[in-house]
Design an enzyme around this catalytic site. Sequence first.
Site, PDB file in Angstrom:
ATOM      1  N   CYS A  65      29.644   5.224  20.154  1.00 26.62           N
ATOM      2  CA  CYS A  65      30.128   4.100  19.343  1.00 26.62           C
ATOM      3  C   CYS A  65      29.181   3.843  18.166  1.00 26.62           C
ATOM      4  CB  CYS A  65      30.247   2.866  20.239  1.00 26.62           C
ATOM      5  SG  CYS A  65      30.516   1.315  19.368  1.00 26.62           S
ATOM      6  N   CYS A  68      27.860   0.327  17.838  1.00 25.23           N
ATOM      7  CA  CYS A  68      26.872   0.077  18.901  1.00 25.23           C
ATOM      8  C   CYS A  68      25.501   0.587  18.476  1.00 25.23           C
ATOM      9  CB  CYS A  68      27.292   0.761  20.197  1.00 25.23           C
ATOM     10  SG  CYS A  68      28.839   0.165  20.901  1.00 25.23           S
TER      11      CYS A  68
END
Length: 150
Positions: A65, A68
């Site tokens: 991600c 993230c």
Amino acid sequence: MFRCAACGAFNRVREPRPSGAPECGRCHRALDLSGAPQEVDGEGLDRAVLGSPVPILLDLWAPWCAPCRVAGPILDEVGRAKAGQLLVLKLNTEQHPRPASALGVQGIPTFIVFSGGREVARRSGVLPRPEMERWVSSATVGPPGTGATA
């Protein structure tokens, strides 16, 4: 209050901090006082939420991600700035999908603040450091009767 990354025990460290390398009172391993985020699994998360004397900021993330990965350094800075006052934990949702599912997480990154053994706030998406700090602060310090604590 600091959490031992090895055994999960909470350790009180007096101010001013003693010289030398501090160690965990339970397992006697080196105790990290930096405030850097700690990886946690579902069991460790449950123990931390129920036993933490300080608020917890949980980062639910995955290595693939991109947002993230952007949030990682921000959380590191927040954790280090609030060392001993806030515990920053990271739960890899790819390695530990069950706890993320149990928390009802539908997208990542998701951030959850726990205080006094319960969830007090939740947000998804990356926030700049000042906004993240304001959000965490507002979630952990509330008016009387809200259950939020400093």
